[in-house]
Design an enzyme around this catalytic site. Structure first.
Site, short mmCIF file in Angstrom:
data_model
loop_
_atom_site.label_atom_id
_atom_site.label_comp_id
_atom_site.label_asym_id
_atom_site.label_seq_id
_atom_site.Cartn_x
_atom_site.Cartn_y
_atom_site.Cartn_z
N HIS A 201 0.85 -1.19 0.00
CA HIS A 201 0.00 0.00 0.00
C HIS A 201 0.88 1.24 0.00
O HIS A 201 1.68 1.44 0.91
CB HIS A 201 -0.92 0.01 1.23
CG HIS A 201 -2.09 -0.91 1.10
ND1 HIS A 201 -3.25 -0.75 1.80
CD2 HIS A 201 -2.29 -1.98 0.30
CE1 HIS A 201 -4.12 -1.70 1.45
NE2 HIS A 201 -3.54 -2.46 0.55
N TYR B 245 -9.53 5.32 7.14
CA TYR B 245 -9.76 5.64 8.55
C TYR B 245 -10.78 6.78 8.57
O TYR B 245 -10.51 7.86 8.02
CB TYR B 245 -8.48 6.13 9.22
CG TYR B 245 -7.44 5.05 9.43
CD1 TYR B 245 -7.35 4.38 10.65
CD2 TYR B 245 -6.53 4.71 8.43
CE1 TYR B 245 -6.39 3.40 10.86
CE2 TYR B 245 -5.57 3.72 8.63
CZ TYR B 245 -5.50 3.08 9.85
OH TYR B 245 -4.56 2.12 10.06
N PRO C 147 -5.20 -0.26 18.47
CA PRO C 147 -4.84 -0.66 17.10
C PRO C 147 -4.95 0.45 16.06
O PRO C 147 -4.62 0.23 14.90
CB PRO C 147 -5.85 -1.78 16.79
CG PRO C 147 -6.98 -1.57 17.73
CD PRO C 147 -6.42 -0.91 18.93
N LYS D 279 0.23 -0.51 15.14
CA LYS D 279 1.61 -0.59 15.63
C LYS D 279 1.92 -1.82 16.50
O LYS D 279 3.10 -2.11 16.73
CB LYS D 279 1.94 0.67 16.46
CG LYS D 279 2.01 1.92 15.64
CD LYS D 279 3.29 1.97 14.81
CE LYS D 279 3.26 3.00 13.73
NZ LYS D 279 3.23 2.48 12.37
N TYR E 283 3.37 6.45 10.41
CA TYR E 283 2.51 5.35 9.95
C TYR E 283 3.35 4.23 9.30
O TYR E 283 3.10 3.05 9.53
CB TYR E 283 1.44 5.87 8.99
CG TYR E 283 0.36 4.84 8.72
CD1 TYR E 283 -0.69 4.66 9.62
CD2 TYR E 283 0.41 4.01 7.60
CE1 TYR E 283 -1.66 3.70 9.41
CE2 TYR E 283 -0.55 3.05 7.38
CZ TYR E 283 -1.59 2.90 8.28
OH TYR E 283 -2.56 1.94 8.07
C1 LIG Z 1 -8.03 -8.83 19.84
C2 LIG Z 1 -6.76 -8.17 19.31
C3 LIG Z 1 -6.80 -7.47 18.09
C4 LIG Z 1 -5.63 -6.84 17.61
N1 LIG Z 1 -5.66 -6.14 16.43
C5 LIG Z 1 -4.53 -5.52 15.99
C6 LIG Z 1 -4.52 -4.77 14.78
O1 LIG Z 1 -5.53 -4.65 14.11
N2 LIG Z 1 -3.33 -4.18 14.41
C7 LIG Z 1 -2.16 -4.31 15.15
O2 LIG Z 1 -1.08 -3.81 14.79
N3 LIG Z 1 -2.16 -5.01 16.28
C8 LIG Z 1 -3.31 -5.61 16.70
N4 LIG Z 1 -3.27 -6.32 17.83
C9 LIG Z 1 -2.02 -6.39 18.52
C10 LIG Z 1 -1.12 -7.48 17.94
O3 LIG Z 1 -1.88 -8.59 17.59
C11 LIG Z 1 -0.09 -7.82 19.01
O4 LIG Z 1 0.67 -6.65 19.25
C12 LIG Z 1 0.82 -8.98 18.67
O5 LIG Z 1 0.09 -10.18 18.63
C13 LIG Z 1 1.93 -9.08 19.71
O6 LIG Z 1 2.61 -10.27 19.56
P1 LIG Z 1 3.26 -11.01 20.82
O7 LIG Z 1 3.88 -12.23 20.26
O8 LIG Z 1 4.09 -10.04 21.55
O9 LIG Z 1 2.04 -11.36 21.79
P2 LIG Z 1 0.82 -12.36 21.55
O10 LIG Z 1 0.40 -12.35 20.13
O11 LIG Z 1 -0.18 -12.03 22.59
O12 LIG Z 1 1.42 -13.79 21.84
C14 LIG Z 1 1.69 -14.23 23.15
C15 LIG Z 1 1.71 -15.75 23.17
O13 LIG Z 1 2.05 -16.19 24.48
C16 LIG Z 1 1.16 -17.21 24.87
N5 LIG Z 1 1.10 -17.22 26.34
C17 LIG Z 1 0.40 -16.39 27.16
N6 LIG Z 1 0.63 -16.69 28.45
C18 LIG Z 1 1.50 -17.73 28.46
C19 LIG Z 1 2.11 -18.48 29.48
N7 LIG Z 1 1.88 -18.22 30.77
N8 LIG Z 1 2.95 -19.46 29.14
C20 LIG Z 1 3.21 -19.74 27.83
N9 LIG Z 1 2.65 -19.07 26.80
C21 LIG Z 1 1.82 -18.06 27.12
C22 LIG Z 1 -0.15 -16.85 24.21
O14 LIG Z 1 -1.02 -17.97 24.09
C23 LIG Z 1 0.34 -16.35 22.86
O15 LIG Z 1 0.50 -17.39 21.93
C24 LIG Z 1 -4.43 -6.94 18.34
C25 LIG Z 1 -4.41 -7.66 19.55
C26 LIG Z 1 -5.56 -8.26 20.05
C27 LIG Z 1 -5.50 -9.01 21.35
#
Ligand SMILES: Cc1cc2nc3c(=O)[nH]c(=O)nc-3n(C[C@H](O)[C@H](O)[C@H](O)COP(=O)(O)OP(=O)(O)OC[C@H]3O[C@@H](n4cnc5c(N)ncnc54)[C@H](O)[C@@H]3O)c2cc1C
Length: 389
Positions: free
Chosen positions: A72, A200, A292, A296, A384
């Site tokens: 994009h 947006y 969101p 980011k 962005y």
């Molecule tokens: C509902 C939702 C919608 C979102 N929409 C957007 C969006 O539109 N745009 C955007 O940029 N970001 C969005 N985000 C944010 C983005 O998805 C996250 O920033 C991203 O997933 C972060 O990745 P992570 O690996 O740090 O954490 P997570 O994706 O949360 O992964 C953490 C992992 O750790 C595991 N875990 C948790 N506790 C334990 C434990 N005690 N022991 C072992 N494993 C564990 C979980 O099961 C998971 O698999 C959204 C988040 C959510 C929750």
């Protein structure tokens, strides 16, 4: 069992870190609370900064992303009945790529399995021990049996509700939080996106976002109450409300079709400082959450991974530990900039239930300035597409 780096969590942070470390010859194991099926099915983010794409390439998992991801060059901001295009490419020389987090996760899990690397799913009661000493280890249960992993370093990639941050003594950590008084009601539907670029929209009825996951799959959101009940929102009601929040030229072109996913996400800004505690490093959502609005969350997880990967690579290459010592400060500097951008976009685009017409006029004036001043458009575009690492 003894390992160089134990990773807690197989979300994007844990998987990407694991893949980069493996490519550098550093041993990892991932332990994950959820099932593999659950990890692969999660629907979340979809807009990747160039830095995130580069990191996925570096990890050797960019193949499908380059085939199926959609580049994009711009984004639309709609208010006062009209939409205005911000040309990201001409203002910054950079673009973003639309490729779902679900696909990123799939690619990383496939690569991990192809390389024969271990992920243990469905673990319980994860505990971290001795983070301040050289003998750190993790214990967890799997099918009722307790296991122990001794590790040089522990990467806490387990999201906002994980065990890593909560295992840090309260006096060693500071948190900063803002909870917004609304949420986003989102749907996924196999219908062609309304527009080739994201829209947006700020409207007196509330914010709306028209996004997509592919040329045939749309992701639409509308601002809602944080305690909204999904059962109250039929697809027809959702599309009706979405149309009302868009400029007429876009509303008239909206194709509708049955949704196959519908959920409400709360909006919050949250940062934990520092991001390192002895041998434990917090990465991604374990340390910070952004609303969101600025797309980011996933991209910040990727920049944390970049800083931590480089520091661990230097450590195992025999360099001094200056980069490991600087991890928290370097990651947090970028985190706070993205927190600021996500917050400012949220404040500019949403209807705040307790604020009156004055606030709405200020939002419109801010948007009007943003789209008509090259300096303001450039500042928006720079943030962005993602600030440099
Ligand atoms: C509902 C939702 C919608 C979102 N929409 C957007 C969006 O539109 N745009 C955007 O940029 N970001 C969005 N985000 C944010 C983005 O998805 C996250 O920033 C991203 O997933 C972060 O990745 P992570 O690996 O740090 O954490 P997570 O994706 O949360 O992964 C953490 C992992 O750790 C595991 N875990 C948790 N506790 C334990 C434990 N005690 N022991 C072992 N494993 C564990 C979980 O099961 C998971 O698999 C959204 C988040 C959510 C929750």
């Amino acid at each position: 069992m003894r390992i160089q780096v134990a990773i807690i969590g197989s979300g994007p942070s844990g998987l990407l870190l694991g893949q980069l470390l493996a490519k550098a010859g550093i041993e990892t194991i991932i332990i994950e609370r959820a099932s593999k099926r659950h990890v692969l099915a999660r629907v979340r983010a979809g807009v990747l900064e160039q830095g995130t794409v580069d990191l996925l390439d570096q990890a050797g998992v960019g193949g499908r992303l380059h085939l199926e991801g959609m580049r994009h060059d711009g984004v639309l901001l709609a208010f006062d009945g009209h939409s205005h295009r911000i040309d990201l490419q001409s203002l910054t020389g950079k673009t973003v790529t639309v490729y779902g987090q679900t696909e990123v996760t799939h690619d990383l899990v496939d690569a991990r399995e192809a390389a024969g690397l271990t992920t243990i799913y469905e673990v319980e009661n994860v505990s971290i021990h001795n983070i301040d000493r050289g003998s750190s280890y993790i214990t967890f249960e799997k099918e009722g049996i307790e296991h122990r992993i001794d590790a040089d370093f522990i990467a806490g990639c387990d999201g906002y509700h994980g065990a890593s941050r909560s295992s840090v003594p309260a006096k060693a950590i500071r948190t900063f939080e803002r909870v917004y008084p609304f949420g986003w009601l989102g749907i996924l539907a196999d219908i062609p996106p309304l527009n080739s670029e994201l829209i947006y929209a700020r409207h007196e009825r509330g914010f709306a976002l028209c996004s997509m996951r592919s040329a045939t799959r749309s992701r639409y959101y509308i601002q809602c109450r944080s305690d909204e009940r999904i059962e109250d929102w039929s697809d027809a009601r959702f599309y009706d409300e979405l149309r009302r929040r868009l400029p007429q030229e876009h509303a008239d072109r909206l194709t509708i079709g049955p949704s196959f996913e519908k959920s409400v996400a709360p909006l919050r800004s949250f940062v934990a400082e520092p991001m390192r505690f002895g041998r434990l490093f917090l990465v991604g959502d374990a340390a910070h959450i952004v609303p969101p609005t600025g797309a980011k969350g996933l991209n910040l997880a990727a920049s944390d991974v970049h800083y931590l990967f480089e520091a661990l690579r230097l450590h195992y290459a025999g360099a001094d530990d200056a980069a490991l010592d600087a991890y928290s400060e370097r990651a947090l500097q970028r985190v706070w900039r993205a927190v600021r951008f996500s917050w400012s976009m949220t404040m500019m685009m949403h209807r705040f239930p307790d604020e009156g017409e004055f606030a709405a006029k200020i939002q419109n004036a801010e948007l009007d300035y943003l789209v008509s001043s090259k300096a303001a458009s450039t500042a928006f575009a720079e943030n962005y597409v993602g600030l440099p690492y």
